[in-house]
Design a protein around this motif. Structure first.
Motif, PDB file in Angstrom:
ATOM      1  N   ASP A  11      47.856  54.385  86.316  1.00 53.53           N
ATOM      2  CA  ASP A  11      48.209  53.676  87.554  1.00 53.53           C
ATOM      3  C   ASP A  11      49.672  53.244  87.539  1.00 53.53           C
ATOM      4  N   VAL A  12      50.125  52.678  86.426  1.00 52.83           N
ATOM      5  CA  VAL A  12      51.520  52.243  86.307  1.00 52.83           C
ATOM      6  C   VAL A  12      52.454  53.435  86.484  1.00 52.83           C
ATOM      7  N   HIS A  13      52.118  54.554  85.864  1.00 50.75           N
ATOM      8  CA  HIS A  13      52.957  55.755  85.965  1.00 50.75           C
ATOM      9  C   HIS A  13      53.035  56.244  87.411  1.00 50.75           C
ATOM     10  N   GLU A  14      51.906  56.292  88.116  1.00 52.30           N
ATOM     11  CA  GLU A  14      51.899  56.774  89.500  1.00 52.30           C
ATOM     12  C   GLU A  14      52.704  55.858  90.420  1.00 52.30           C
ATOM     13  N   VAL A  15      52.545  54.552  90.283  1.00 51.79           N
ATOM     14  CA  VAL A  15      53.287  53.599  91.109  1.00 51.79           C
ATOM     15  C   VAL A  15      54.783  53.709  90.810  1.00 51.79           C
ATOM     16  N   THR A  16      55.136  53.802  89.549  1.00 52.02           N
ATOM     17  CA  THR A  16      56.541  53.919  89.160  1.00 52.02           C
ATOM     18  C   THR A  16      57.152  55.206  89.680  1.00 52.02           C
ATOM     19  N   SER A  17      56.397  56.290  89.652  1.00 52.00           N
ATOM     20  CA  SER A  17      56.882  57.574  90.142  1.00 52.00           C
ATOM     21  C   SER A  17      57.198  57.514  91.637  1.00 52.00           C
ATOM     22  N   VAL A  18      56.298  56.917  92.421  1.00 51.84           N
ATOM     23  CA  VAL A  18      56.539  56.784  93.863  1.00 51.84           C
ATOM     24  C   VAL A  18      57.717  55.855  94.117  1.00 51.84           C
ATOM     25  N   ALA A  19      57.791  54.748  93.378  1.00 51.64           N
ATOM     26  CA  ALA A  19      58.909  53.809  93.543  1.00 51.64           C
ATOM     27  C   ALA A  19      60.238  54.490  93.226  1.00 51.64           C
ATOM     28  N   ARG A  20      60.252  55.341  92.218  1.00 51.34           N
ATOM     29  CA  ARG A  20      61.476  56.052  91.846  1.00 51.34           C
ATOM     30  C   ARG A  20      61.927  56.964  92.996  1.00 51.34           C
ATOM     31  N   LEU A  27      70.468  51.877 100.407  1.00 54.73           N
ATOM     32  CA  LEU A  27      70.389  50.424 100.547  1.00 54.73           C
ATOM     33  C   LEU A  27      69.069  49.832 100.043  1.00 54.73           C
ATOM     34  N   THR A  28      68.448  50.501  99.070  1.00 58.12           N
ATOM     35  CA  THR A  28      67.185  50.029  98.512  1.00 58.12           C
ATOM     36  C   THR A  28      67.433  48.975  97.447  1.00 58.12           C
ATOM     37  N   THR A  29      66.644  47.910  97.495  1.00 61.07           N
ATOM     38  CA  THR A  29      66.660  46.906  96.432  1.00 61.07           C
ATOM     39  C   THR A  29      65.238  46.693  95.957  1.00 61.07           C
ATOM     40  N   GLY A  30      65.099  46.294  94.729  1.00 58.22           N
ATOM     41  CA  GLY A  30      63.783  46.025  94.159  1.00 58.22           C
ATOM     42  C   GLY A  30      63.877  46.034  92.652  1.00 58.22           C
ATOM     43  N   GLN A  31      63.084  45.219  92.035  1.00 62.21           N
ATOM     44  CA  GLN A  31      63.100  45.104  90.585  1.00 62.21           C
ATOM     45  C   GLN A  31      61.814  45.663  89.993  1.00 62.21           C
ATOM     46  N   PRO A  32      61.905  46.270  88.814  1.00 64.43           N
ATOM     47  CA  PRO A  32      60.677  46.702  88.144  1.00 64.43           C
ATOM     48  C   PRO A  32      59.882  45.473  87.704  1.00 64.43           C
ATOM     49  N   PRO A  33      58.605  45.647  87.420  1.00 68.03           N
ATOM     50  CA  PRO A  33      57.801  44.509  86.969  1.00 68.03           C
ATOM     51  C   PRO A  33      58.409  43.886  85.715  1.00 68.03           C
ATOM     52  N   GLY A  34      58.371  42.580  85.652  1.00 67.49           N
ATOM     53  CA  GLY A  34      58.895  41.865  84.489  1.00 67.49           C
ATOM     54  C   GLY A  34      57.914  41.863  83.334  1.00 67.49           C
ATOM     55  N   GLU A  35      58.358  41.321  82.232  1.00 65.18           N
ATOM     56  CA  GLU A  35      57.520  41.265  81.032  1.00 65.18           C
ATOM     57  C   GLU A  35      56.258  40.436  81.283  1.00 65.18           C
ATOM     58  N   ARG A  36      56.397  39.371  82.059  1.00 66.37           N
ATOM     59  CA  ARG A  36      55.245  38.517  82.372  1.00 66.37           C
ATOM     60  C   ARG A  36      54.192  39.313  83.160  1.00 66.37           C
ATOM     61  N   ASP A  37      54.662  40.090  84.154  1.00 69.96           N
ATOM     62  CA  ASP A  37      53.738  40.921  84.929  1.00 69.96           C
ATOM     63  C   ASP A  37      53.027  41.932  84.039  1.00 69.96           C
ATOM     64  N   GLN A  38      53.772  42.515  83.095  1.00 67.89           N
ATOM     65  CA  GLN A  38      53.176  43.506  82.202  1.00 67.89           C
ATOM     66  C   GLN A  38      52.117  42.867  81.308  1.00 67.89           C
ATOM     67  N   ARG A  39      52.404  41.680  80.794  1.00 63.24           N
ATOM     68  CA  ARG A  39      51.422  40.990  79.937  1.00 63.24           C
ATOM     69  C   ARG A  39      50.147  40.659  80.702  1.00 63.24           C
ATOM     70  N   LYS A  40      50.288  40.296  81.971  1.00 67.58           N
ATOM     71  CA  LYS A  40      49.132  39.919  82.784  1.00 67.58           C
ATOM     72  C   LYS A  40      48.428  41.137  83.389  1.00 67.58           C
ATOM     73  N   GLY A  41      48.971  42.339  83.180  1.00 65.43           N
ATOM     74  CA  GLY A  41      48.367  43.542  83.742  1.00 65.43           C
ATOM     75  C   GLY A  41      48.638  43.712  85.219  1.00 65.43           C
ATOM     76  N   GLU A  42      49.652  43.016  85.726  1.00 62.83           N
ATOM     77  CA  GLU A  42      49.987  43.082  87.149  1.00 62.83           C
ATOM     78  C   GLU A  42      51.214  43.962  87.390  1.00 62.83           C
ATOM     79  N   ASP A  43      51.354  44.978  86.586  1.00 64.69           N
ATOM     80  CA  ASP A  43      52.509  45.864  86.706  1.00 64.69           C
ATOM     81  C   ASP A  43      52.182  47.133  87.474  1.00 64.69           C
ATOM     82  N   THR A  44      51.111  47.101  88.249  1.00 64.22           N
ATOM     83  CA  THR A  44      50.739  48.268  89.051  1.00 64.22           C
ATOM     84  C   THR A  44      51.111  48.070  90.516  1.00 64.22           C
ATOM     85  N   THR A  45      52.031  47.147  90.791  1.00 63.46           N
ATOM     86  CA  THR A  45      52.503  46.915  92.149  1.00 63.46           C
ATOM     87  C   THR A  45      54.025  46.811  92.129  1.00 63.46           C
TER      88      THR A  45
END
Length: 105
Positions: A11-20, A27-45
């Motif tokens: 899931d993380v790979h697919e979301v990251t691929s589309v985001a890329r 003019l795109t802005t956006g940050q990758p999921p932070g370490e806190r998001d990754q620890r909580k398993g919320e890095d699929t958005t």
């Protein structure tokens, strides 16, 4: 690796691929999921934003695209506040890597 961990990484790979792909829109802005998001398993958005810039016909101050894992596999893309120009740019970015189809004569 458990099946759940494997599914999460997919899931993380697919979301990251589309985001890329969408980061190719100007003019795109956006940050990758932070370490806190990754620890909580919320890095699929991922949320990306586009701001109005010089020389564009984009009239809104910003537009949002949220990319998340879909309930039954794949990704879900939710767009808000897109002008027609922005929507075309998003579609071009998403389809840029698709193979060309033969035109009917």
């Amino acid at each position: 690796m458990s099946a759940r961990q494997h599914r999460h990484l997919t899931d993380v790979h697919e979301v990251t691929s589309v985001a890329r792909r969408l980061k190719a829109v100007p003019l795109t802005t956006g940050q990758p999921p932070g370490e806190r998001d990754q620890r909580k398993g919320e890095d699929t958005t991922r949320t990306l934003r586009w701001n109005q810039g010089p020389g564009t016909s984009w009239k809104v101050p910003h537009a949002d695209v949220k990319i998340s894992r879909a309930r039954f596999g794949g990704v879900e893309i939710t767009c808000s506040h897109l002008t027609p120009d922005m929507a075309e740019a998003v579609l071009r970015a998403l389809t840029a890597s698709l193979p060309a189809t033969a035109q009917a004569a």
